[in-house]
Design a protein around this motif. Structure first.
Motif, PDB file in Angstrom:
ATOM      1  N   TRP A 240      71.460  35.662 -28.540  1.00  0.00           N
ATOM      2  CA  TRP A 240      70.064  35.316 -28.254  1.00  0.00           C
ATOM      3  C   TRP A 240      69.282  36.511 -27.708  1.00  0.00           C
ATOM      4  O   TRP A 240      68.070  36.584 -27.874  1.00  0.00           O
ATOM      5  CB  TRP A 240      69.999  34.158 -27.257  1.00  0.00           C
ATOM      6  CG  TRP A 240      70.410  32.834 -27.833  1.00  0.00           C
ATOM      7  CD1 TRP A 240      71.583  32.181 -27.612  1.00  0.00           C
ATOM      8  CD2 TRP A 240      69.654  32.007 -28.725  1.00  0.00           C
ATOM      9  NE1 TRP A 240      71.600  31.001 -28.320  1.00  0.00           N
ATOM     10  CE2 TRP A 240      70.422  30.864 -29.006  1.00  0.00           C
ATOM     11  CE3 TRP A 240      68.390  32.127 -29.319  1.00  0.00           C
ATOM     12  CZ2 TRP A 240      69.981  29.841 -29.853  1.00  0.00           C
ATOM     13  CZ3 TRP A 240      67.945  31.113 -30.156  1.00  0.00           C
ATOM     14  CH2 TRP A 240      68.744  29.987 -30.418  1.00  0.00           C
ATOM     15  N   ARG A 271      66.340  23.642 -28.532  1.00  0.00           N
ATOM     16  CA  ARG A 271      65.535  23.837 -27.306  1.00  0.00           C
ATOM     17  C   ARG A 271      65.391  25.318 -26.996  1.00  0.00           C
ATOM     18  O   ARG A 271      64.337  25.774 -26.568  1.00  0.00           O
ATOM     19  CB  ARG A 271      66.215  23.142 -26.124  1.00  0.00           C
ATOM     20  CG  ARG A 271      66.077  21.646 -26.173  1.00  0.00           C
ATOM     21  CD  ARG A 271      66.670  21.028 -24.935  1.00  0.00           C
ATOM     22  NE  ARG A 271      66.646  19.573 -25.031  1.00  0.00           N
ATOM     23  CZ  ARG A 271      67.295  18.762 -24.210  1.00  0.00           C
ATOM     24  NH1 ARG A 271      68.022  19.254 -23.226  1.00  0.00           N
ATOM     25  NH2 ARG A 271      67.216  17.459 -24.357  1.00  0.00           N
ATOM     26  N   LYS A 272      66.452  26.043 -27.196  1.00  0.00           N
ATOM     27  CA  LYS A 272      66.432  27.494 -26.948  1.00  0.00           C
ATOM     28  C   LYS A 272      65.374  28.162 -27.845  1.00  0.00           C
ATOM     29  O   LYS A 272      64.648  29.059 -27.407  1.00  0.00           O
ATOM     30  CB  LYS A 272      67.838  28.043 -27.240  1.00  0.00           C
ATOM     31  CG  LYS A 272      68.058  29.446 -26.841  1.00  0.00           C
ATOM     32  CD  LYS A 272      68.644  29.546 -25.442  1.00  0.00           C
ATOM     33  CE  LYS A 272      68.769  31.011 -25.073  1.00  0.00           C
ATOM     34  NZ  LYS A 272      68.841  31.253 -23.652  1.00  0.00           N
ATOM     35  N   GLU A 275      62.005  27.478 -26.362  1.00  0.00           N
ATOM     36  CA  GLU A 275      61.827  28.344 -25.179  1.00  0.00           C
ATOM     37  C   GLU A 275      61.459  29.767 -25.560  1.00  0.00           C
ATOM     38  O   GLU A 275      60.671  30.415 -24.899  1.00  0.00           O
ATOM     39  CB  GLU A 275      63.179  28.460 -24.451  1.00  0.00           C
ATOM     40  CG  GLU A 275      63.330  27.711 -23.167  1.00  0.00           C
ATOM     41  CD  GLU A 275      64.815  27.732 -22.784  1.00  0.00           C
ATOM     42  OE1 GLU A 275      65.414  28.820 -22.684  1.00  0.00           O
ATOM     43  OE2 GLU A 275      65.373  26.627 -22.635  1.00  0.00           O
ATOM     44  N   MET A 276      62.074  30.263 -26.632  1.00  0.00           N
ATOM     45  CA  MET A 276      61.885  31.663 -27.001  1.00  0.00           C
ATOM     46  C   MET A 276      60.636  31.899 -27.845  1.00  0.00           C
ATOM     47  O   MET A 276      60.369  33.012 -28.256  1.00  0.00           O
ATOM     48  CB  MET A 276      63.104  32.160 -27.761  1.00  0.00           C
ATOM     49  CG  MET A 276      64.330  32.149 -26.906  1.00  0.00           C
ATOM     50  SD  MET A 276      65.609  33.187 -27.592  1.00  0.00           S
ATOM     51  CE  MET A 276      65.778  34.381 -26.307  1.00  0.00           C
ATOM     52  N   LYS A 311      57.411  19.928 -30.792  1.00  0.00           N
ATOM     53  CA  LYS A 311      57.188  21.252 -30.184  1.00  0.00           C
ATOM     54  C   LYS A 311      57.406  22.409 -31.150  1.00  0.00           C
ATOM     55  O   LYS A 311      57.033  23.547 -30.876  1.00  0.00           O
ATOM     56  CB  LYS A 311      58.154  21.436 -29.002  1.00  0.00           C
ATOM     57  CG  LYS A 311      58.001  20.395 -27.907  1.00  0.00           C
ATOM     58  CD  LYS A 311      58.802  20.803 -26.671  1.00  0.00           C
ATOM     59  CE  LYS A 311      58.825  19.694 -25.641  1.00  0.00           C
ATOM     60  NZ  LYS A 311      59.749  18.593 -26.002  1.00  0.00           N
TER      61      LYS A 311
END
Ligand code: FNR
Length: 393
Positions: A240, A271-272, A275-276, A311
């Motif tokens: 990541w 979800r990651k 977030e990114m 999202k």
């Protein structure tokens, strides 16, 4: 478009071939060399995930509605700012010249004609520029297998952007090919190397790397191709931590165009991505070719779309064999679906015309399904149109 033209165009003529996926697969097997067949058909391990991908579709059934005026139905949708004919695109598939000498140029030409997005694989056997030319004005995206050579990555992205590929899709499930018995037994890895890796061989940075290693890419094509294949499927995982660099680099080159990750199978990773600041994800298990025993892609989609569907732009592939599968995936939360093996079979059986026949048939299938099941557009596909029974299939 499909409604008006599909039947007319076939009037009085036998269709090019039967588009039942099982029959296409048999014909493709007859047509391909052993190496080509193994590359296209092999799955990881015992094909458990490949089978699970299909079984997941059987656990959901569509509930048609009657006496709805569907005479002005509309299959179109929007992806990354492009209005396209249907929520259906060409998944990135490597080394198309294995299937037919016309390769990626033929496939991208058909995609452009049909106004369906075309996604070019880094493992392509045709140069980025030639694929773009054949694709014309069609929407096109670039799928990255990220080399461990940033200068080379920048060069590939720059070429892609300058050739009109306006979204980047990073595949994260394939630093190397999964354990596929047929491929391993037939030493297919060596076979791949024998194919023109034109996408790499035409890259100025890659050519420089060849010369640094004493390989003239114009003369020693086999050694250069082997080197290219090794920089695509290098076997060294990225993590990541590298993603912000890639996002920043691509956004700078493209003036902020979308970046997506393909191969997402867990809610945690989805979800990651949110977030990114990743713009989209492709929920995919690479058609069951990477991790045998991995979850069915459609099951992963359901969980992921429920969690992050509002999202991030959620796309889907792995196991789609007809329009009803497309509709089920959209009903479970995907906004867009990619097709792999169906068009590979078409390309193998009949080159460019074969790809056109398969994809036009799929569009007609979708249009007709909507017409007879009471759907007017993609906004009608939600969970209420499904009967889902995980125990009964
Ligand atoms: C693939 N896939 C793939 N994915 C990718 O990101 N880059 C690639 O070069 C390839 N190459 C490739 C070759 C072959 C022969 C297959 C079957 C698949 C995976 C592909 O993009 C997609 O995820 C699946 O093919 C979708 O599943 P279906 O439609 O084939 O069931």
């Amino acid at each position: 478009y499909q409604r008006e033209n599909f039947w007319k165009q076939n009037e009085g003529k036998a269709p090019l071939f039967n588009t039942d996926p099982r029959k296409m697969e048999e014909r493709a097997k007859e047509k391909l060399s052993e190496g080509g067949w193994y590359y296209a058909s092999s799955n990881a391990g015992m094909s458990n995930t490949h089978l699970a991908n299909r079984q997941a579709f059987y656990r959901h059934r569509l509930i048609p509605n009657q006496l709805i005026d569907t005479n002005n139905r509309d299959t179109t949708t929007t992806i990354f700012g492009h209005k396209v004919s249907a929520p259906i695109g060409f998944a990135p598939i490597g080394i198309n010249k294995i299937y037919h000498q016309s390769g990626e140029a033929a496939v991208s030409k058909v995609a452009g004609e049909l106004n369906l997005p075309y996604c070019l694989s880094t493992a392509g056997s045709t140069s980025i520029e030639k694929v773009a030319e054949a694709n014309g004005s069609g929407p096109r995206f670039f799928q990255l297998y990220m080399p461990h050579d940033d200068e080379l990555t920048v060069s590939l992205l720059t070429r892609a952007w300058e050739s009109g590929f306006d979204a980047l899709i990073l595949t994260t499930d394939t630093w190397q090919l999964g354990w596929r018995h047929d491929d391993v037994a037939s030493s297919n890895y060596a076979f791949y190397r024998g194919f023109g890796a034109d996408l790499g061989l035409t890259d100025p940075v890659f050519r420089k790397r060849c010369k640094e290693d004493g390989i003239d890419p114009d003369v020693d094509v086999v050694a250069a191709s082997a080197k290219w294949i090794d920089s695509v499927w290098h076997g060294r995982a990225w993590s990541w931590e590298k993603i912000p660099w890639l996002i920043e680099t691509w956004k700078k080159i493209s003036g902020g165009r979308p970046f997506a990750i393909k191969g997402i199978q867990s809610v945690r990773d989805a979800r990651k991505c949110v977030e990114m600041g990743v713009d989209g994800i492709v929920v995919s298990n690479h058609a069951g070719r990477q991790v045998d025993g991995a979850v069915a892609s459609l099951d992963a989609l359901e969980r992921i779309a429920q969690d992050v569907g509002d999202k991030i732009y959620v796309m889907f592939d792995s196991g789609v064999r007809g329009a009803s599968d497309v509709v089920k995936a959209l009903a479970l939360g995907a906004k867009f679906v990619f097709i792999g093996r169906l068009w590979i079979w078409g390309l193998s059986i009949h080159g460019e015309d074969g790809v056109r026949h398969v994809m036009k048939s799929l569009l007609a299938d979708l249009d007709i399904l909507m017409g007879v099941a009471g759907f007017n557009g993609v906004e009608d596909f939600d969970k209420t149109i499904l009967e889902s029974d995980p125990k009964n299939y």
